[in-house]
Write an enzyme that holds these catalytic residues in place. Structure first.
Site, PDB file in Angstrom:
ATOM      1  N   HIS A 100       7.054  -8.187  -0.596  1.00  0.00           N
ATOM      2  CA  HIS A 100       8.253  -7.767   0.209  1.00  0.00           C
ATOM      3  C   HIS A 100       9.614  -8.196  -0.256  1.00  0.00           C
ATOM      4  CE1 HIS A 100       5.003  -7.509   3.266  1.00  0.00           C
ATOM      5  NE2 HIS A 100       5.316  -6.295   3.186  1.00  0.00           N
TER       6      HIS A 100
ATOM      7  N   GLN B 245       1.725   5.562  12.397  1.00  0.00           N
ATOM      8  CA  GLN B 245       1.381   5.428  11.120  1.00  0.00           C
ATOM      9  C   GLN B 245      -0.202   4.868  11.108  1.00  0.00           C
ATOM     10  OE1 GLN B 245       4.502   3.433   9.199  1.00  0.00           O
ATOM     11  NE2 GLN B 245       2.762   2.541   7.776  1.00  0.00           N
TER      12      GLN B 245
ATOM     13  N   GLN C  40       5.868  -0.091  -5.475  1.00  0.00           N
ATOM     14  CA  GLN C  40       4.944   1.084  -6.273  1.00  0.00           C
ATOM     15  C   GLN C  40       3.659   0.739  -5.572  1.00  0.00           C
ATOM     16  OE1 GLN C  40       4.641   0.428 -10.408  1.00  0.00           O
ATOM     17  NE2 GLN C  40       2.543   0.916 -10.402  1.00  0.00           N
TER      18      GLN C  40
ATOM     19  N   ARG D 145      -2.483  -7.481   4.421  1.00  0.00           N
ATOM     20  CA  ARG D 145      -3.802  -7.423   5.067  1.00  0.00           C
ATOM     21  C   ARG D 145      -4.888  -8.221   4.118  1.00  0.00           C
ATOM     22  NH1 ARG D 145      -2.462  -1.863   5.622  1.00  0.00           N
ATOM     23  NH2 ARG D 145      -3.131  -1.070   7.682  1.00  0.00           N
TER      24      ARG D 145
ATOM     25  N   MET E 195       6.645  -3.913   7.540  1.00  0.00           N
ATOM     26  CA  MET E 195       5.783  -4.258   8.898  1.00  0.00           C
ATOM     27  C   MET E 195       5.549  -5.740   9.113  1.00  0.00           C
ATOM     28  SD  MET E 195       3.426  -1.035   9.217  1.00  0.00           S
ATOM     29  CE  MET E 195       2.149  -1.453   8.349  1.00  0.00           C
TER      30      MET E 195
ATOM     31  N   ALA F  79       4.852  -9.684   8.122  1.00  0.00           N
ATOM     32  CA  ALA F  79       3.884 -10.533   7.450  1.00  0.00           C
ATOM     33  C   ALA F  79       4.114 -10.701   6.266  1.00  0.00           C
ATOM     34  CB  ALA F  79       2.347  -9.887   7.763  1.00  0.00           C
ATOM     35  N   LEU F  80       5.113 -10.985   5.796  1.00  0.00           N
ATOM     36  CA  LEU F  80       6.004 -11.004   4.377  1.00  0.00           C
ATOM     37  C   LEU F  80       5.363 -12.034   3.552  1.00  0.00           C
ATOM     38  CD1 LEU F  80       9.714 -10.623   5.564  1.00  0.00           C
ATOM     39  CD2 LEU F  80       8.080  -8.817   5.354  1.00  0.00           C
ATOM     40  N   HIS F  81       5.300 -11.212   2.104  1.00  0.00           N
ATOM     41  CA  HIS F  81       4.864 -11.911   1.333  1.00  0.00           C
ATOM     42  C   HIS F  81       5.913 -11.836   0.056  1.00  0.00           C
ATOM     43  CE1 HIS F  81       3.350  -7.756  -0.137  1.00  0.00           C
ATOM     44  NE2 HIS F  81       2.698  -7.993   0.857  1.00  0.00           N
TER      45      HIS F  81
ATOM     46  N   ASP G 122       2.695   1.111  -2.853  1.00  0.00           N
ATOM     47  CA  ASP G 122       2.135   2.392  -1.915  1.00  0.00           C
ATOM     48  C   ASP G 122       2.782   3.638  -2.795  1.00  0.00           C
ATOM     49  OD1 ASP G 122       0.963   1.276   0.759  1.00  0.00           O
ATOM     50  OD2 ASP G 122       2.925  -0.125   0.309  1.00  0.00           O
TER      51      ASP G 122
END
Ligand code: AMP
Length: 278
Positions: free
Chosen positions: A37, A61, A148, A187, A30, A32-34, A150
């Site tokens: 990801h 979702q 992992q 987040r 989704m 806002a990559l870190h 999630d």
């Protein structure tokens, strides 16, 4: 890196690559990559020939409209990170490209949908499976990479691929953490410095449960985690559970291993984390 915003452009490009017998690796995100990801992109690069990353903040979702509205969006930055990581294709559709009017979707996820995230966020996994199914249909990946972080989501997607007999191999990649142990999450940008300190409690509780992993009684392991969590007044606990790692049922003597899972809010930010115990 090629960037496609339409399904037709993406499937045309993939058709050519498949004709050359290239193995396709899909990394759904989704944005806002870190580094979490990027670790999936790296795994996909190692294991497949062509890495496709999707960035799509999937409305179906989200169970809380304000969560959807304030979800961080950093597309320019994301593109740079993906270029640096050696991603081959970015799929960046608008909502109207992915959903028609009044579309409906429901699959029977059974018990998995009634616990933990499924219980706290009713409908969340219907939305997740709806979009991941669409992405799988569109890209027909040989392998798809999920974090992992999630944990329950990986089991849900495995159930979906079983239901539809989808020929895709699911790869679960380890959780990437900050130096202090905080599981990286898009987040986390919402956390104030004080809240960040409080958020470290989640991984400290998981480590405490891991120290107790040899105990046969799962409730004693859970209790050890609860003691750490309850000592931090800034944490509003949603759940802290120790479950069978394959089924997310109560563990028993036949369990191949156990996983500890925590969800809690710190300020207005909801965090999840987990650790495989043994
Ligand atoms: P998201 O953009 O939050 O939907 O996440 C996209 C993918 O990245 C999912 O498969 C997540 O599980 C994975 N992911 C998110 N955070 C992490 C992390 N800290 N470590 C590893 N994978 C992660």
């Amino acid at each position: 890196m090629k960037i496609f915003t339409s399904k037709s452009e993406l499937s045309d490009a993939l058709k050519d690559l498949k004709a050359q017998e290239k193995q396709i690796g899909l990394v759904p995100t989704m944005g806002a990559l870190h580094e979490g990801h990027i670790s999936l992109i790296n795994a996909a690069r190692q294991q497949t020939d062509v890495v496709v990353c999707s960035i799509f903040v999937n409305p179906t979702q989200f169970t809380d409209p304000s969560d959807l509205e304030k979800y961080p969006r950093t597309v320019e930055n994301d593109i740079q990170k993906l270029e640096q990581a050696g991603c081959d294709i970015l799929f960046l559709p608008e909502v109207s490209e992915m959903y028609g009017h009044n579309e409906t979707w429901h699959i029977d996820l059974g018990y998995l949908e009634s616990i933990l995230e499924g219980q706290s966020r009713p409908g969340h996994y219907q939305g997740v499976t709806q979009i991941v199914y669409k992405l799988f249909q569109l890209t027909s990946p040989d392998k798809a990479f999920f974090g992992q972080k999630d944990y329950q989501q990986v089991l849900v997607i495995r159930k979906m691929t079983d239901i539809f007999k989808l020929p895709v191999e699911l790869i679960m990649c380890p959780i990437q953490r900050s130096e202090e142990g905080l599981a990286l999450s898009s987040r986390n940008v919402h956390l104030s410095p004080v809240e960040k300190q409080q958020a470290y409690t989640l991984s400290r509780a998981l480590l405490k449960m891991k120290e107790h992993a040899a105990e046969a009684d799962a409730s004693a392991v859970r209790q050890a985690g609860l003691e750490v969590l309850n000592a931090e007044p800034g944490i509003r606990l949603d759940y802290c559970e120790v479950l069978d790692k394959d089924t997310l049922l109560a563990p028993d003597a036949a369990s191949a291993g156990r996983v500890a899972l925590i969800a809690a809010s710190v300020g207005k930010t909801r965090l999840i984390d987990n650790m495989i115990l043994n």
